[in-house]
Scaffold this active site. Sequence first.
Site, PDB file in Angstrom:
ATOM      1  N   SER A   1      31.781  38.132  42.971  1.00 52.03           N
ATOM      2  CA  SER A   1      32.291  38.529  41.661  1.00 52.03           C
ATOM      3  C   SER A   1      31.777  37.605  40.569  1.00 52.03           C
ATOM      4  O   SER A   1      31.555  36.414  40.808  1.00 52.03           O
ATOM      5  CB  SER A   1      33.824  38.493  41.664  1.00 52.03           C
ATOM      6  OG  SER A   1      34.347  38.630  40.363  1.00 52.03           O
TER       7      SER A   1
ATOM      8  N   TYR B   1      41.723  34.636  42.855  1.00 49.99           N
ATOM      9  CA  TYR B   1      40.754  35.671  43.209  1.00 49.99           C
ATOM     10  C   TYR B   1      39.337  35.098  43.163  1.00 49.99           C
ATOM     11  O   TYR B   1      38.552  35.257  44.104  1.00 49.99           O
ATOM     12  CB  TYR B   1      40.871  36.855  42.251  1.00 49.99           C
ATOM     13  CG  TYR B   1      39.753  37.861  42.388  1.00 49.99           C
ATOM     14  CD1 TYR B   1      39.631  38.634  43.536  1.00 49.99           C
ATOM     15  CD2 TYR B   1      38.808  38.028  41.374  1.00 49.99           C
ATOM     16  CE1 TYR B   1      38.595  39.553  43.678  1.00 49.99           C
ATOM     17  CE2 TYR B   1      37.779  38.943  41.500  1.00 49.99           C
ATOM     18  CZ  TYR B   1      37.673  39.701  42.654  1.00 49.99           C
ATOM     19  OH  TYR B   1      36.641  40.597  42.788  1.00 49.99           O
TER      20      TYR B   1
END
Length: 325
Positions: free
Chosen positions: A134, A159
């Site tokens: 990501s 995350y």
Amino acid sequence: MKFLVTGAAGFIGSRVAEELALQGHEVVGLDNLNDYYDPNLKLARLDRIQNLLAQHNATSNFRFIKMDLADREGIAELFATEQFQRVIHLAAQAGVRYSIDNPMAYVDSNLVGMMTILEGCRHNKVEHLVYASSSSVYGNQEKVPFSEDDRVDHPISLYAATKKANELMAHTYSHLYKLPTTGLRFFTVYGPWGRPDMAPFKFTKAILEGRTIDVYNYGKLQRDFTYIDDIVEGIVRIQDCSPSSSYAILNIGNNQPVALEDFIEAIEIATAKKAIKNYLPMQAGDVYQTYADTEKLEIICGFKPSTKLSMGMDMFCKWFRSYYK
């Protein structure tokens, strides 16, 4: 080729599984169909795959298996039985803000899940593992555009930390077991069949319903919005590239950050409705901007995402209105 695609009922995974099956590959799709967002949307994506393949007499190219990545014995048995040649690992617990309130969900899905996939690949001679990282790993660094060579040691959400951990885990397996791995740092993916927890979906829904949208950091944010078709093409090309080394990290982004106010305007144009805005301060765990350097992607795969936001949001809004009547 025989593929495992994890997250096959997800936004990106369903499209990748569909594309590979249409190309004639044998695809096994894996997903646990959790309720992080409406499972009916996930089931509808799976139905779409089957309907599209039926139109091309290719339904035998795709099989779906419901399984959780944290099921160590189940995943190990799946790999041993199926003998996949390539794996595209897109399943994960997504969402920056959700990780603040539900951290253990990220340990199970993103850390344990990555480990079961790595072990399956290691013990069954998988040729190439492509997995989702990501752009959030870049945190709030000021240097732009974000390059794969930049240090990413200061994630500002759990995350992001799990995605950085995935990259480190892949590096270890590439080094120890010569497993070819490619991690893909996605930059704000949007488009038809997108996730309900992301801004394109939430803003479009609120604007069409005449509700107020929350605009964080008083609108002073920028995102490198990347259209789903570009992401899918990039993934399919990358999995077929012979890695120059056993370990690689690549950005996939549009290489063109868009101001949040301009993004909202694109939705207003696509929906022919004005947004009602509620300006708020910065959210915890969020970043000020994302901006992808895509030079390595272009060199390795001869591809660069290029869909303009106006076109992408028009396609998304048409799908949204059609799907939700």
